[in-house]
Design a protein around this motif. Structure first.
Motif, PDB file in Angstrom:
ATOM      1  N   CYS A  21      40.290  56.873  25.023  1.00 37.32           N
ATOM      2  CA  CYS A  21      40.115  57.984  25.972  1.00 37.32           C
ATOM      3  C   CYS A  21      39.565  57.455  27.292  1.00 37.32           C
ATOM      4  N   TYR A  22      39.758  58.264  28.349  1.00 34.41           N
ATOM      5  CA  TYR A  22      39.406  57.848  29.703  1.00 34.41           C
ATOM      6  C   TYR A  22      37.926  57.500  29.861  1.00 34.41           C
ATOM      7  N   GLN A  23      37.045  58.272  29.222  1.00 36.00           N
ATOM      8  CA  GLN A  23      35.621  58.066  29.451  1.00 36.00           C
ATOM      9  C   GLN A  23      35.137  56.710  28.955  1.00 36.00           C
ATOM     10  N   TYR A  24      35.929  56.032  28.112  1.00 39.18           N
ATOM     11  CA  TYR A  24      35.548  54.728  27.579  1.00 39.18           C
ATOM     12  C   TYR A  24      36.280  53.578  28.282  1.00 39.18           C
ATOM     13  N   ALA A  25      36.909  53.866  29.411  1.00 41.25           N
ATOM     14  CA  ALA A  25      37.648  52.835  30.143  1.00 41.25           C
ATOM     15  C   ALA A  25      36.701  51.759  30.666  1.00 41.25           C
ATOM     16  N   ASN A  26      37.226  50.546  30.794  1.00 42.07           N
ATOM     17  CA  ASN A  26      36.464  49.405  31.287  1.00 42.07           C
ATOM     18  C   ASN A  26      37.124  48.840  32.543  1.00 42.07           C
ATOM     19  N   TYR A  27      36.293  48.309  33.423  1.00 38.87           N
ATOM     20  CA  TYR A  27      36.755  47.687  34.658  1.00 38.87           C
ATOM     21  C   TYR A  27      36.166  46.284  34.733  1.00 38.87           C
ATOM     22  N   VAL A  28      37.026  45.288  34.774  1.00 39.30           N
ATOM     23  CA  VAL A  28      36.599  43.891  34.807  1.00 39.30           C
ATOM     24  C   VAL A  28      36.991  43.308  36.163  1.00 39.30           C
ATOM     25  N   THR A  29      36.041  42.658  36.831  1.00 36.17           N
ATOM     26  CA  THR A  29      36.330  42.095  38.149  1.00 36.17           C
ATOM     27  C   THR A  29      35.867  40.642  38.235  1.00 36.17           C
ATOM     28  N   ILE A  30      36.583  39.881  39.060  1.00 32.28           N
ATOM     29  CA  ILE A  30      36.148  38.549  39.467  1.00 32.28           C
ATOM     30  C   ILE A  30      36.306  38.463  40.978  1.00 32.28           C
ATOM     31  N   ARG A  31      35.683  37.448  41.588  1.00 30.62           N
ATOM     32  CA  ARG A  31      35.852  37.208  43.016  1.00 30.62           C
ATOM     33  C   ARG A  31      36.525  35.863  43.224  1.00 30.62           C
ATOM     34  N   VAL A  32      37.425  35.816  44.195  1.00 25.47           N
ATOM     35  CA  VAL A  32      38.087  34.565  44.562  1.00 25.47           C
ATOM     36  C   VAL A  32      38.000  34.391  46.069  1.00 25.47           C
ATOM     37  N   LYS A  33      38.035  33.142  46.509  1.00 23.16           N
ATOM     38  CA  LYS A  33      37.975  32.818  47.937  1.00 23.16           C
ATOM     39  C   LYS A  33      39.272  32.163  48.359  1.00 23.16           C
ATOM     40  N   ALA A  34      39.841  32.636  49.465  1.00 24.77           N
ATOM     41  CA  ALA A  34      41.066  32.047  50.006  1.00 24.77           C
ATOM     42  C   ALA A  34      40.706  30.869  50.904  1.00 24.77           C
ATOM     43  N   VAL A  35      41.302  29.702  50.627  1.00 26.10           N
ATOM     44  CA  VAL A  35      41.048  28.497  51.418  1.00 26.10           C
ATOM     45  C   VAL A  35      42.378  27.991  51.959  1.00 26.10           C
ATOM     46  N   PHE A  36      42.530  28.024  53.274  1.00 22.36           N
ATOM     47  CA  PHE A  36      43.773  27.557  53.889  1.00 22.36           C
ATOM     48  C   PHE A  36      43.849  26.037  53.827  1.00 22.36           C
ATOM     49  N   LYS A  66      47.289  40.385  51.843  1.00 19.27           N
ATOM     50  CA  LYS A  66      47.304  39.395  52.923  1.00 19.27           C
ATOM     51  C   LYS A  66      45.925  38.759  53.042  1.00 19.27           C
ATOM     52  N   VAL A  67      45.863  37.437  52.895  1.00 22.50           N
ATOM     53  CA  VAL A  67      44.572  36.767  52.888  1.00 22.50           C
ATOM     54  C   VAL A  67      44.277  36.131  54.228  1.00 22.50           C
ATOM     55  N   GLU A  68      42.985  35.934  54.493  1.00 18.57           N
ATOM     56  CA  GLU A  68      42.508  35.206  55.665  1.00 18.57           C
ATOM     57  C   GLU A  68      41.640  34.049  55.201  1.00 18.57           C
ATOM     58  N   ASP A  69      41.661  32.989  55.959  1.00 21.71           N
ATOM     59  CA  ASP A  69      40.966  31.767  55.581  1.00 21.71           C
ATOM     60  C   ASP A  69      39.473  32.017  55.416  1.00 21.71           C
ATOM     61  N   GLY A  70      38.942  31.608  54.264  1.00 22.35           N
ATOM     62  CA  GLY A  70      37.507  31.689  54.021  1.00 22.35           C
ATOM     63  C   GLY A  70      37.004  33.014  53.511  1.00 22.35           C
ATOM     64  N   LYS A  71      37.852  34.030  53.440  1.00 22.30           N
ATOM     65  CA  LYS A  71      37.399  35.343  52.989  1.00 22.30           C
ATOM     66  C   LYS A  71      37.462  35.453  51.465  1.00 22.30           C
ATOM     67  N   GLU A  72      36.572  36.307  50.934  1.00 27.06           N
ATOM     68  CA  GLU A  72      36.539  36.568  49.496  1.00 27.06           C
ATOM     69  C   GLU A  72      37.318  37.840  49.177  1.00 27.06           C
ATOM     70  N   TYR A  73      37.875  37.843  47.968  1.00 23.70           N
ATOM     71  CA  TYR A  73      38.622  39.003  47.483  1.00 23.70           C
ATOM     72  C   TYR A  73      38.192  39.320  46.058  1.00 23.70           C
ATOM     73  N   ILE A  74      38.144  40.605  45.746  1.00 19.06           N
ATOM     74  CA  ILE A  74      37.791  41.065  44.407  1.00 19.06           C
ATOM     75  C   ILE A  74      39.080  41.373  43.658  1.00 19.06           C
ATOM     76  N   VAL A  75      39.240  40.765  42.493  1.00 18.38           N
ATOM     77  CA  VAL A  75      40.394  41.033  41.630  1.00 18.38           C
ATOM     78  C   VAL A  75      39.892  41.887  40.469  1.00 18.38           C
ATOM     79  N   ARG A  76      40.550  43.026  40.243  1.00 16.81           N
ATOM     80  CA  ARG A  76      40.090  43.980  39.238  1.00 16.81           C
ATOM     81  C   ARG A  76      41.121  44.178  38.140  1.00 16.81           C
ATOM     82  N   MET A  77      40.637  44.276  36.917  1.00 18.10           N
ATOM     83  CA  MET A  77      41.478  44.589  35.765  1.00 18.10           C
ATOM     84  C   MET A  77      40.989  45.896  35.137  1.00 18.10           C
ATOM     85  N   TYR A  78      41.916  46.824  34.963  1.00 23.83           N
ATOM     86  CA  TYR A  78      41.622  48.119  34.351  1.00 23.83           C
ATOM     87  C   TYR A  78      41.990  48.039  32.870  1.00 23.83           C
TER      88      TYR A  78
END
Length: 440
Positions: A221-236, A101-113
Protein backbone atom coordinates in the motif's frame (compact mmCIF):
# COMPACT_ATOMS: atom_id res chain seq x y z
CA UNK A 1 61.79 22.64 -29.64
CA UNK A 2 59.17 21.36 -27.24
CA UNK A 3 60.23 21.56 -23.61
CA UNK A 4 58.64 18.97 -21.40
CA UNK A 5 57.84 19.64 -17.79
CA UNK A 6 57.14 16.38 -16.04
CA UNK A 7 56.44 16.06 -12.33
CA UNK A 8 55.72 13.09 -10.11
CA UNK A 9 54.90 14.85 -6.86
CA UNK A 10 52.07 13.33 -4.80
CA UNK A 11 49.16 15.46 -3.75
CA UNK A 12 49.65 17.13 -0.37
CA UNK A 13 48.11 16.02 2.51
CA UNK A 14 20.22 16.99 2.58
CA UNK A 15 18.12 14.53 1.46
CA UNK A 16 15.44 14.04 -1.08
CA UNK A 17 11.82 14.60 -0.13
CA UNK A 18 9.09 11.98 0.12
CA UNK A 19 7.23 12.92 -3.05
CA UNK A 20 5.52 11.35 -6.07
CA UNK A 21 7.42 9.57 -8.84
CA UNK A 22 8.17 11.39 -12.05
CA UNK A 23 5.47 11.52 -14.68
CA UNK A 24 7.60 10.50 -17.68
CA UNK A 25 6.95 6.79 -18.39
CA UNK A 26 9.69 4.22 -18.87
CA UNK A 27 8.86 0.79 -20.31
CA UNK A 28 11.25 -1.63 -18.69
CA UNK A 29 11.55 -5.37 -18.26
CA UNK A 30 12.42 -7.22 -15.10
CA UNK A 31 15.98 -8.53 -15.18
CA UNK A 32 16.70 -12.26 -15.13
CA UNK A 33 13.11 -13.29 -14.43
CA UNK A 34 10.24 -14.90 -16.34
CA UNK A 35 7.60 -12.73 -14.76
CA UNK A 36 4.21 -11.49 -15.85
CA UNK A 37 4.65 -9.33 -18.99
CA UNK A 38 2.51 -7.81 -21.71
CA UNK A 39 4.18 -7.75 -25.15
CA UNK A 40 7.60 -8.27 -23.61
CA UNK A 41 7.17 -5.59 -20.95
CA UNK A 42 6.31 -5.80 -17.28
CA UNK A 43 2.59 -5.82 -16.59
CA UNK A 44 1.06 -2.61 -15.24
CA UNK A 45 -2.21 -2.15 -13.34
CA UNK A 46 -4.69 0.61 -12.64
CA UNK A 47 -5.67 1.56 -9.11
CA UNK A 48 -9.16 0.21 -9.79
CA UNK A 49 -7.70 -3.17 -10.78
CA UNK A 50 -5.56 -3.27 -7.64
CA UNK A 51 -8.52 -2.36 -5.41
CA UNK A 52 -10.70 -5.00 -7.07
CA UNK A 53 -8.28 -7.67 -5.88
CA UNK A 54 -6.72 -8.57 -9.24
CA UNK A 55 -3.40 -9.37 -7.55
CA UNK A 56 -4.84 -11.84 -5.06
CA UNK A 57 -1.91 -12.89 -2.88
CA UNK A 58 0.62 -11.85 -5.50
CA UNK A 59 3.18 -9.16 -4.60
CA UNK A 60 4.50 -6.81 -7.26
CA UNK A 61 6.50 -3.58 -7.08
CA UNK A 62 6.06 -0.30 -8.96
CA UNK A 63 3.49 -1.60 -11.45
CA UNK A 64 0.65 0.94 -11.17
CA UNK A 65 0.20 3.16 -14.22
CA UNK A 66 -2.07 6.11 -13.45
CA UNK A 67 -1.96 9.90 -13.31
CA UNK A 68 -3.15 9.99 -9.69
CA UNK A 69 -2.51 9.81 -6.80
CA UNK A 70 1.21 9.11 -7.27
CA UNK A 71 1.72 10.92 -10.54
CA UNK A 72 2.63 8.62 -13.45
CA UNK A 73 3.82 5.20 -14.57
CA UNK A 74 5.42 3.64 -11.51
CA UNK A 75 7.69 1.61 -13.76
CA UNK A 76 9.64 4.85 -14.20
CA UNK A 77 10.81 4.55 -10.61
CA UNK A 78 14.31 6.08 -10.96
CA UNK A 79 14.57 9.86 -11.34
CA UNK A 80 17.02 12.68 -10.60
CA UNK A 81 17.31 16.39 -9.90
CA UNK A 82 20.05 18.90 -9.16
CA UNK A 83 21.06 19.11 -5.52
CA UNK A 84 20.36 22.79 -4.90
CA UNK A 85 20.49 22.44 -1.13
CA UNK A 86 16.78 23.24 -0.99
CA UNK A 87 14.30 20.46 -0.26
CA UNK A 88 10.93 21.57 -1.63
CA UNK A 89 9.13 18.41 -0.53
CA UNK A 90 6.30 17.45 -2.85
CA UNK A 91 7.23 20.40 -5.08
CA UNK A 92 10.67 18.96 -5.95
CA UNK A 93 11.01 18.66 -9.73
CA UNK A 94 12.30 15.21 -10.72
CA UNK A 95 13.38 14.16 -14.20
CA UNK A 96 13.02 10.54 -15.26
CA UNK A 97 14.60 8.48 -18.05
CA UNK A 98 16.75 11.11 -19.80
CA UNK A 99 17.66 14.73 -20.40
CA UNK A 100 19.11 15.45 -16.98
CA UNK A 101 21.48 18.13 -18.26
CA UNK A 102 24.57 18.24 -16.06
CA UNK A 103 27.03 21.02 -15.28
CA UNK A 104 30.64 20.54 -14.29
CA UNK A 105 31.14 20.09 -10.55
CA UNK A 106 27.46 20.08 -9.60
CA UNK A 107 25.80 17.42 -7.47
CA UNK A 108 22.64 15.56 -8.40
CA UNK A 109 20.25 13.48 -6.32
CA UNK A 110 19.20 10.14 -7.82
CA UNK A 111 15.98 8.76 -6.33
CA UNK A 112 14.43 5.30 -6.39
CA UNK A 113 10.75 4.83 -5.56
CA UNK A 114 9.92 1.45 -3.94
CA UNK A 115 6.20 0.58 -3.65
CA UNK A 116 4.70 -2.81 -2.85
CA UNK A 117 1.46 -2.58 -4.86
CA UNK A 118 -0.58 -5.03 -2.80
CA UNK A 119 -3.46 -3.28 -0.99
CA UNK A 120 -3.28 -5.71 1.96
CA UNK A 121 -0.75 -3.82 4.08
CA UNK A 122 0.86 -6.11 6.65
CA UNK A 123 -1.15 -8.98 5.16
CA UNK A 124 1.15 -8.94 2.10
CA UNK A 125 4.68 -8.11 3.24
CA UNK A 126 7.47 -8.28 0.67
CA UNK A 127 10.44 -10.19 2.10
CA UNK A 128 14.17 -9.69 1.66
CA UNK A 129 13.64 -6.43 -0.24
CA UNK A 130 16.92 -5.04 -1.52
CA UNK A 131 18.00 -2.08 -3.66
CA UNK A 132 21.15 -1.01 -5.48
CA UNK A 133 22.36 1.55 -8.01
CA UNK A 134 24.87 1.15 -10.81
CA UNK A 135 26.94 4.33 -11.18
CA UNK A 136 29.28 3.77 -14.17
CA UNK A 137 32.88 4.94 -14.02
CA UNK A 138 33.01 5.38 -17.80
CA UNK A 139 32.94 8.81 -19.42
CA UNK A 140 30.75 10.04 -22.23
CA UNK A 141 28.22 12.64 -23.29
CA UNK A 142 25.49 10.37 -21.90
CA UNK A 143 25.85 8.37 -18.68
CA UNK A 144 23.08 6.02 -17.52
CA UNK A 145 22.47 5.24 -13.85
CA UNK A 146 20.44 2.09 -13.24
CA UNK A 147 18.39 1.36 -10.14
CA UNK A 148 17.46 -2.19 -9.08
CA UNK A 149 14.81 -3.58 -6.72
CA UNK A 150 14.51 -7.23 -5.70
CA UNK A 151 12.30 -9.22 -3.31
CA UNK A 152 12.34 -12.93 -2.60
CA UNK A 153 8.52 -13.37 -2.62
CA UNK A 154 7.56 -10.82 -5.31
CA UNK A 155 6.58 -11.86 -8.85
CA UNK A 156 8.51 -10.64 -10.79
CA UNK A 157 11.20 -10.80 -8.14
CA UNK A 158 13.50 -8.22 -9.79
CA UNK A 159 12.93 -4.77 -11.29
CA UNK A 160 15.16 -2.27 -13.07
CA UNK A 161 14.83 1.31 -14.28
CA UNK A 162 17.31 4.06 -15.17
CA UNK A 163 17.90 7.76 -15.59
CA UNK A 164 20.25 9.35 -18.15
CA UNK A 165 22.59 12.24 -17.45
CA UNK A 166 23.65 14.18 -20.56
CA UNK A 167 26.04 16.95 -21.58
CA UNK A 168 27.69 18.40 -24.67
CA UNK A 169 31.08 17.65 -23.07
CA UNK A 170 32.41 14.25 -22.03
CA UNK A 171 31.97 13.70 -18.30
CA UNK A 172 31.78 11.02 -15.65
CA UNK A 173 29.80 10.68 -12.43
CA UNK A 174 31.34 10.31 -8.99
CA UNK A 175 29.28 8.78 -6.19
CA UNK A 176 29.25 10.89 -3.02
CA UNK A 177 30.21 8.43 -0.31
CA UNK A 178 27.93 8.44 2.72
CA UNK A 179 25.01 9.92 0.78
CA UNK A 180 22.73 6.84 0.52
CA UNK A 181 19.47 7.56 2.36
CA UNK A 182 16.15 5.78 2.97
CA UNK A 183 12.99 7.78 3.67
CA UNK A 184 9.55 6.48 4.64
CA UNK A 185 6.92 7.11 7.29
CA UNK A 186 8.52 4.91 9.98
CA UNK A 187 12.19 3.94 10.24
CA UNK A 188 13.08 6.54 7.59
CA UNK A 189 11.04 9.39 9.04
CA UNK A 190 12.44 12.70 10.34
CA UNK A 191 15.22 13.15 7.81
CA UNK A 192 15.70 9.54 6.78
CA UNK A 193 18.11 6.77 7.76
CA UNK A 194 21.55 6.30 6.18
CA UNK A 195 22.22 3.20 4.10
CA UNK A 196 25.52 1.46 3.46
CA UNK A 197 27.70 2.53 0.55
CA UNK A 198 27.39 -1.08 -0.57
CA UNK A 199 24.33 0.22 -2.38
CA UNK A 200 26.62 1.03 -5.33
CA UNK A 201 29.33 -1.57 -4.77
CA UNK A 202 27.27 -4.70 -4.21
CA UNK A 203 27.79 -7.50 -6.71
CA UNK A 204 24.61 -9.21 -5.52
CA UNK A 205 21.15 -7.69 -5.12
CA UNK A 206 22.25 -4.76 -2.97
CA UNK A 207 21.38 -3.55 0.54
CA UNK A 208 18.34 -4.38 2.64
CA UNK A 209 15.65 -1.77 3.17
CA UNK A 210 12.39 -1.98 5.12
CA UNK A 211 9.51 -0.02 6.60
CA UNK A 212 9.81 -0.69 10.34
CA UNK A 213 13.51 -1.62 10.23
CA UNK A 214 16.22 -2.42 7.70
CA UNK A 215 15.04 -6.02 7.68
CA UNK A 216 13.87 -6.37 4.08
CA UNK A 217 10.16 -6.28 5.01
CA UNK A 218 7.96 -3.88 3.01
CA UNK A 219 4.16 -3.99 3.58
CA UNK A 220 1.78 -3.31 0.68
CA UNK A 221 0.00 0.00 0.00
CA UNK A 222 1.00 3.62 -0.60
CA UNK A 223 1.54 4.55 3.04
CA UNK A 224 4.39 2.01 3.27
CA UNK A 225 6.26 3.29 0.20
CA UNK A 226 10.01 3.84 0.45
CA UNK A 227 12.25 6.43 -1.19
CA UNK A 228 15.95 5.67 -1.61
CA UNK A 229 18.37 8.39 -2.73
CA UNK A 230 22.06 8.77 -3.49
CA UNK A 231 24.09 11.80 -4.58
CA UNK A 232 26.45 11.91 -7.54
CA UNK A 233 28.79 14.62 -8.81
CA UNK A 234 29.28 15.43 -12.48
CA UNK A 235 32.96 15.86 -13.43
CA UNK A 236 33.76 17.11 -16.92
CA UNK A 237 36.67 15.37 -18.62
CA UNK A 238 38.74 18.25 -19.95
CA UNK A 239 41.91 16.17 -19.85
CA UNK A 240 43.20 18.06 -16.83
CA UNK A 241 42.02 18.96 -13.38
CA UNK A 242 42.61 21.52 -10.64
CA UNK A 243 42.34 21.30 -6.86
CA UNK A 244 42.39 24.27 -4.49
CA UNK A 245 43.28 24.02 -0.77
CA UNK A 246 43.98 26.45 2.09
CA UNK A 247 45.69 26.52 5.51
CA UNK A 248 46.64 29.09 8.14
CA UNK A 249 50.16 30.44 7.63
CA UNK A 250 52.47 29.50 10.49
CA UNK A 251 50.01 27.03 12.01
CA UNK A 252 51.53 23.85 13.44
CA UNK A 253 48.83 21.93 11.57
CA UNK A 254 50.22 21.87 8.03
CA UNK A 255 47.21 20.03 6.59
CA UNK A 256 45.68 21.54 3.47
CA UNK A 257 41.92 21.95 3.82
CA UNK A 258 38.81 23.00 1.92
CA UNK A 259 37.93 25.63 4.56
CA UNK A 260 39.79 27.26 7.47
CA UNK A 261 38.69 29.45 10.36
CA UNK A 262 40.56 32.76 10.54
CA UNK A 263 40.35 36.29 11.90
CA UNK A 264 41.26 39.73 10.57
CA UNK A 265 45.03 40.08 10.41
CA UNK A 266 45.71 36.37 9.87
CA UNK A 267 47.67 35.23 6.85
CA UNK A 268 46.47 32.20 4.91
CA UNK A 269 48.31 30.06 2.38
CA UNK A 270 46.59 28.72 -0.73
CA UNK A 271 47.74 25.77 -2.82
CA UNK A 272 46.62 25.12 -6.42
CA UNK A 273 47.30 21.67 -7.89
CA UNK A 274 47.15 21.20 -11.67
CA UNK A 275 47.51 17.81 -13.37
CA UNK A 276 47.42 16.70 -16.99
CA UNK A 277 45.09 13.66 -16.87
CA UNK A 278 45.07 13.08 -20.63
CA UNK A 279 47.33 11.06 -22.90
CA UNK A 280 48.35 14.19 -24.86
CA UNK A 281 50.81 17.01 -24.32
CA UNK A 282 49.25 20.19 -22.94
CA UNK A 283 50.86 23.45 -24.05
CA UNK A 284 50.63 26.94 -22.58
CA UNK A 285 49.16 25.98 -19.20
CA UNK A 286 47.88 29.10 -17.46
CA UNK A 287 46.66 29.46 -13.86
CA UNK A 288 44.75 32.45 -12.54
CA UNK A 289 43.58 33.11 -8.98
CA UNK A 290 40.56 35.30 -8.24
CA UNK A 291 40.75 36.74 -4.75
CA UNK A 292 37.54 38.00 -3.15
CA UNK A 293 37.34 41.26 -1.24
CA UNK A 294 38.78 41.07 2.29
CA UNK A 295 41.60 38.77 1.12
CA UNK A 296 44.68 40.78 0.11
CA UNK A 297 47.49 39.16 -1.89
CA UNK A 298 50.93 39.31 -0.26
CA UNK A 299 53.23 40.60 -2.98
CA UNK A 300 56.05 38.28 -4.03
CA UNK A 301 54.59 35.24 -2.23
CA UNK A 302 53.89 33.06 -5.29
CA UNK A 303 55.90 29.84 -5.55
CA UNK A 304 55.94 27.19 -8.30
CA UNK A 305 56.74 23.51 -7.74
CA UNK A 306 57.22 21.09 -10.64
CA UNK A 307 59.99 18.95 -12.11
CA UNK A 308 61.99 22.03 -13.10
CA UNK A 309 61.39 23.65 -9.69
CA UNK A 310 61.35 20.72 -7.24
CA UNK A 311 61.93 22.93 -4.20
CA UNK A 312 59.08 25.31 -4.86
CA UNK A 313 60.93 28.32 -6.23
CA UNK A 314 59.58 31.85 -5.95
CA UNK A 315 58.01 33.38 -9.03
CA UNK A 316 58.88 37.07 -9.24
CA UNK A 317 55.88 38.02 -11.30
CA UNK A 318 52.59 38.43 -9.48
CA UNK A 319 50.54 37.67 -12.58
CA UNK A 320 48.76 34.87 -10.70
CA UNK A 321 46.20 37.27 -9.22
CA UNK A 322 46.07 39.39 -12.38
CA UNK A 323 45.82 38.08 -15.92
CA UNK A 324 47.12 34.64 -14.95
CA UNK A 325 50.48 32.92 -14.59
CA UNK A 326 51.87 30.79 -17.45
CA UNK A 327 53.60 27.70 -16.06
CA UNK A 328 54.78 25.93 -19.24
CA UNK A 329 53.91 22.73 -21.12
CA UNK A 330 53.22 19.36 -19.52
CA UNK A 331 53.42 15.77 -20.70
CA UNK A 332 50.69 13.20 -19.91
CA UNK A 333 50.16 12.70 -16.14
CA UNK A 334 52.57 15.54 -15.30
CA UNK A 335 51.54 18.07 -12.65
CA UNK A 336 52.45 21.27 -10.83
CA UNK A 337 51.73 23.10 -7.59
CA UNK A 338 51.30 26.84 -7.08
CA UNK A 339 51.37 28.32 -3.56
CA UNK A 340 50.83 31.90 -2.41
CA UNK A 341 49.86 33.88 0.68
CA UNK A 342 47.01 36.30 1.35
CA UNK A 343 46.11 38.42 4.36
CA UNK A 344 42.64 38.59 5.88
CA UNK A 345 41.57 42.25 6.02
CA UNK A 346 38.43 44.16 6.85
CA UNK A 347 37.55 46.26 3.84
CA UNK A 348 33.81 45.69 3.91
CA UNK A 349 33.14 42.76 6.24
CA UNK A 350 29.57 42.43 7.43
CA UNK A 351 28.83 41.93 11.10
CA UNK A 352 28.46 38.25 11.94
CA UNK A 353 29.54 35.24 9.88
CA UNK A 354 31.56 35.74 6.66
CA UNK A 355 32.82 33.18 4.12
CA UNK A 356 35.48 34.36 1.66
CA UNK A 357 35.56 32.17 -1.46
CA UNK A 358 38.84 32.08 -3.42
CA UNK A 359 38.66 30.60 -6.96
CA UNK A 360 41.47 29.17 -9.09
CA UNK A 361 41.07 28.81 -12.88
CA UNK A 362 43.22 26.67 -15.20
CA UNK A 363 43.40 26.87 -19.01
CA UNK A 364 45.52 24.83 -21.45
CA UNK A 365 46.54 25.15 -25.11
CA UNK A 366 45.60 28.85 -25.19
CA UNK A 367 41.92 27.87 -25.07
CA UNK A 368 40.29 30.90 -23.46
CA UNK A 369 36.77 29.52 -23.88
CA UNK A 370 37.28 26.43 -21.72
CA UNK A 371 38.70 26.30 -18.23
CA UNK A 372 38.10 24.41 -15.03
CA UNK A 373 38.05 25.89 -11.57
CA UNK A 374 38.00 24.98 -7.92
CA UNK A 375 37.72 26.98 -4.71
CA UNK A 376 38.91 27.09 -1.12
CA UNK A 377 37.23 29.09 1.63
CA UNK A 378 38.13 31.23 4.60
CA UNK A 379 35.50 31.60 7.29
CA UNK A 380 35.55 34.31 9.94
CA UNK A 381 33.19 36.08 12.29
CA UNK A 382 33.09 39.83 12.79
CA UNK A 383 31.79 40.91 16.19
CA UNK A 384 30.22 44.35 16.15
CA UNK A 385 29.37 46.32 19.28
CA UNK A 386 25.64 46.96 19.48
CA UNK A 387 24.63 50.59 19.01
CA UNK A 388 23.44 51.88 22.41
CA UNK A 389 19.91 53.16 22.63
CA UNK A 390 19.73 56.95 23.07
CA UNK A 391 18.98 58.22 26.55
CA UNK A 392 15.30 59.13 26.84
CA UNK A 393 14.57 62.86 27.10
CA UNK A 394 13.15 63.57 30.56
CA UNK A 395 9.70 65.04 30.61
CA UNK A 396 9.63 68.62 31.97
CA UNK A 397 8.24 69.08 35.44
CA UNK A 398 5.00 71.00 35.79
CA UNK A 399 5.80 74.64 36.60
CA UNK A 400 4.85 76.02 39.97
CA UNK A 401 1.58 77.94 39.69
CA UNK A 402 1.98 81.73 39.83
CA UNK A 403 0.38 83.01 43.00
CA UNK A 404 -2.48 85.40 42.53
CA UNK A 405 -1.42 88.88 43.76
CA UNK A 406 -3.41 90.53 46.45
CA UNK A 407 -5.40 93.55 45.39
CA UNK A 408 -3.74 96.78 46.48
CA UNK A 409 -5.38 99.22 48.76
CA UNK A 410 -6.88 102.21 47.04
CA UNK A 411 -5.24 104.81 49.17
CA UNK A 412 -3.50 107.84 47.54
CA UNK A 413 0.02 106.43 47.85
CA UNK A 414 -0.89 103.10 46.29
CA UNK A 415 -2.66 104.69 43.33
CA UNK A 416 0.48 106.66 42.46
CA UNK A 417 2.58 103.51 42.65
CA UNK A 418 0.14 101.70 40.43
CA UNK A 419 0.42 104.35 37.77
CA UNK A 420 4.21 104.14 37.82
CA UNK A 421 4.09 100.36 37.42
CA UNK A 422 1.75 100.56 34.46
CA UNK A 423 4.02 103.05 32.77
CA UNK A 424 7.01 100.69 33.15
CA UNK A 425 5.11 97.88 31.48
CA UNK A 426 4.22 100.06 28.55
CA UNK A 427 7.83 101.20 28.15
CA UNK A 428 9.05 97.60 28.09
CA UNK A 429 6.55 96.71 25.40
CA UNK A 430 7.84 99.56 23.26
CA UNK A 431 11.42 98.30 23.45
CA UNK A 432 10.28 94.80 22.45
CA UNK A 433 8.52 96.08 19.31
CA UNK A 434 11.57 98.16 18.34
CA UNK A 435 13.88 95.17 18.72
CA UNK A 436 11.67 93.01 16.49
CA UNK A 437 11.82 95.65 13.77
CA UNK A 438 15.64 95.75 13.89
CA UNK A 439 15.72 92.00 13.38
CA UNK A 440 13.60 92.05 10.20
Amino acid sequence: MKTAIKSTFAVAATAAAIAGVAAVPSLVSAWGDNGDYDDGHRRSYTVEEIESGILGDKIVFNSINVSKPIGGDERAFVAARENTGINAGKDNKWTSVNDVKVEDGKEYIVRMYVHNNSPKGYGAVAENTRVKFNVPSASGKSVKVNGFISSSNANPSKYVDYVNFVSDTNFHLEYVYGSALLENNKVGANGGIQLSDDIIQAKDAGVLIGYDALDGKVPGCYQYANYVTIRVKAVFDYGFNVEKKVRLAGDTDKTWKETVEAKVGDKVEFQIHYQNTSSEWQEHVSIRDILPSNLRYVEGSTKLMNANHPNGDSVNEDYLVGDGLKIGSYSPKANAYIMFTAEVVDDNLACGSNTLINWAQVRVNNDNDNFIKDDARVHLTKVCEPTPDPEPTPEPEDPEPTPTPELPNTGPEMVAGGVIATGSIATAAGYYIASRRQLR
